[in-house]
Design an enzyme around this catalytic site. Structure first.
Site, PDB file in Angstrom:
ATOM      1  CB  CYS A   1      -0.971   0.224   1.188  1.00 40.74           C
ATOM      2  SG  CYS A   1      -0.184  -0.057   2.621  1.00 40.74           S
TER       3      CYS A   1
ATOM      4  CB  CYS B   1      -2.826  -4.112   0.987  1.00 37.68           C
ATOM      5  SG  CYS B   1      -3.208  -2.740   2.411  1.00 37.68           S
TER       6      CYS B   1
ATOM      7  CE  LYS C   1      -3.561  -3.676   8.397  1.00 35.92           C
ATOM      8  NZ  LYS C   1      -2.175  -3.514   7.660  1.00 35.92           N
TER       9      LYS C   1
ATOM     10  CE  LYS D   1      -2.018  -2.257  11.924  1.00 33.77           C
ATOM     11  NZ  LYS D   1      -1.421  -2.300  10.640  1.00 33.77           N
TER      12      LYS D   1
ATOM     13  CB  SER E   1      -0.893   5.388  14.112  1.00 30.90           C
ATOM     14  OG  SER E   1      -1.987   5.173  13.142  1.00 30.90           O
TER      15      SER E   1
ATOM     16  CE1 TYR F   1       4.073   4.059  14.827  1.00 27.68           C
ATOM     17  CE2 TYR F   1       1.878   3.354  15.917  1.00 27.68           C
ATOM     18  CZ  TYR F   1       3.013   3.477  14.637  1.00 27.68           C
ATOM     19  OH  TYR F   1       2.395   3.084  13.569  1.00 27.68           O
TER      20      TYR F   1
END
Ligand code: PBG
Length: 313
Positions: free
Chosen positions: A118, A126, A186, A239, A265, A304
Site C-alpha cells: 500500500c 494493499c 488485522k 491489530k 497509531s 510508538y
C-alpha cells in the site's frame, strides 16, 4: 473460599513493595518493537514523535540511540519516492526499505519489515487491482518477491500486513528459514489514520474492508490465525490492540505460538492528544494501556511508545 472479614484483598495493596511482589504483568523493554518510517527526506512530527519520518542517512543515528536506550527490535516502513500501479518500489533492490536495511545492518537490533504494497501503489491498496477489485492471487507473488528482497537486504523477520489469503504460505515457500510474524487478525480500523498520513498510504478510492477484517468478528480472527499457522507463520499478531483485547485473549487461549499485538497509531494519537489537552497523564495512560495489552495475552507489542518506554521503565 473465605470471605470478608477474613479475606481483605486490600492487605496486599498497602505499600508499593507489596504491590510489586504480587504484580501479575510486567513491562519489559525486551517485549517491545519500535516502528521506524523511512522516506526520501526526514520529516519531524511534533505532535506524534513516534511517527516521525527518517531519511536513510538519519536512520542510522536514530537506531544507534535506540540501541543505547536498550530497545531490541524495530519494524521498518518505507515511503518511496515514486509509486506505480503494481507497487514495484516494494521489491526494488534499491528501494527505500532495502537501502534502510543495509544502513542498519551490523547493529544489535532485530530488523523486522512490514511486507505490504500500500505504501508503494499509486492507488494505495494493499494488492494489485483488477478493475476496482484487489486481485488476491496475483498479489501473492509480489508480496513474496518483496519479502525475499527484504531478507536479501538484511531483514531478520518479515511481517506481511496486506491480509491477502495465502500470503504467509507464498512467503514461506520462498523463505524457509525466515521468521514470519503474520498480521493474522488485522481489522479494517479507523485507528490507522495517523499511520496512513505518515506513510502516505491511504487508499485513493474505496476502503480496505474487502480484505481487512470486520471489527465485529472474533471467531473469524481465530480462523485467520489457524490459516497462518498452517501456512508456516512463526508469530501471530492481532491489530489494533486496545479495542481488540478480547481477540488477543482468544488467540492466546487457542494457539501456542508467540502472540504479538500492534498498539496502532490511532491508539497512540488518542492518548497524545488527550495529554496535550491536559485531560490525561500520558505516561500513566500509556503504561496502563501497554500493561492491559500484555495482560490480555500478548507476548510482545509493537508500540510508538517504545522509545519513551526505555526512559519510563
Ligand atoms: C500497511 C500497514 C498499516 C499499518 C501497519 N501496516 C496501514 C493500513 O493497513 O492501512 C497501520 C499501523 C498503525 O496504524 O500504526 N498495510
Amino acid at each position: 473460599m473465605s470471605s470478608f472479614p477474613v479475606t481483605r484483598l486490600r492487605r496486599l495493596r498497602r505499600t508499593s513493595g507489596l504491590r510489586d511482589l504480587v504484580r501479575e504483568t510486567r513491562l519489559d523493554l525486551d517485549d517491545f518493537v519500535m516502528p521506524l518510517f523511512v522516506g526520501p527526506e526526514a520529516l519531524a512530527n511534533d505532535d506524534l514523535p513516534g511517527l516521525a519520518r527518517h531519511s536513510v542517512e538519519s536512520l542510522g543515528a536514530e537506531a544507534d540511540e535506540l540501541v543505547r536506550l536498550g530497545v531490541k527490535a524495530v519494524i521498518l516502513f518505507g515511503i518511496p519516492e515514486e509509486k506505480d500501479d503494481e507497487g514495484s518500489g516494494a521489491w526494488d533492490e534499491d528501494g527505500i526499505v532495502q537501502r534502510a536495511l543495509r544502513e542498519l545492518s551490523g547493529r544489535e537490533l532485530v530488523l523486522i519489515t512490514d511486507v505490504c504494497l500500500c505504501e508503494y501503489t499509486s492507488h494505495g491498496h494493499c494488492g494489485v487491482l483488477k478493475g476496482e477489485e484487489i486481485d488476491n492471487d496475483a498479489t501473492l507473488e509480489l508480496l513474496a518477491r518483496t519479502a525475499v528482497s527484504h531478507v536479501e537486504a538484511g531483514a531478520d523477520v518479515v511481517a506481511p500486513s496486506d491480509m491477502m489469503d495465502g500470503r504467509v504460505g507464498a512467503i514461506r515457500e520462498e523463505l524457509p528459514d525466515t521468521p514470519i510474524i503474520a498480521y493474522s487478525a488485522k481489522y479494517a480500523s479507523a485507528f490507522y489514520g495517523p499511520f496512513r498520513e505518515a506513510a502516505e498510504s491511504a487508499p485513493a478510492f474505496g476502503d480496505r474492508r474487502g480484505y481487512q477484517m470486520d471489527p465485529a468478528n472474533v471467531r473469524e480472527a481465530l480462523r485467520e490465525c489457524e490459516q497462518d499457522v498452517a501456512e508456516g507463520a512463526d508469530v501471530l499478531m492481532i491489530k489494533p490492540a486496545l479495542p481488540y483485547l478480547d481477540v488477543i485473549r482468544a488467540a492466546r487461549e487457542r494457539f501456542d505460538l508467540p502472540l504479538a499485538a500492534y498498539n496502532v497509531s490511532g491508539e497512540y494519537a488518542m492518548v497524545k492528544a488527550a495529554a496535550a489537552e491536559g485531560f490525561l497523564d500520558e505516561r500513566q495512560a500509556a503504561l496502563e494501556s501497554l500493561t492491559a495489552i500484555k495482560r490480555a495475552g500478548a507476548d510482545f507489542v509493537i508500540s510508538y511508545w517504545t522509545k519513551e518506554l526505555a526512559d519510563w521503565l
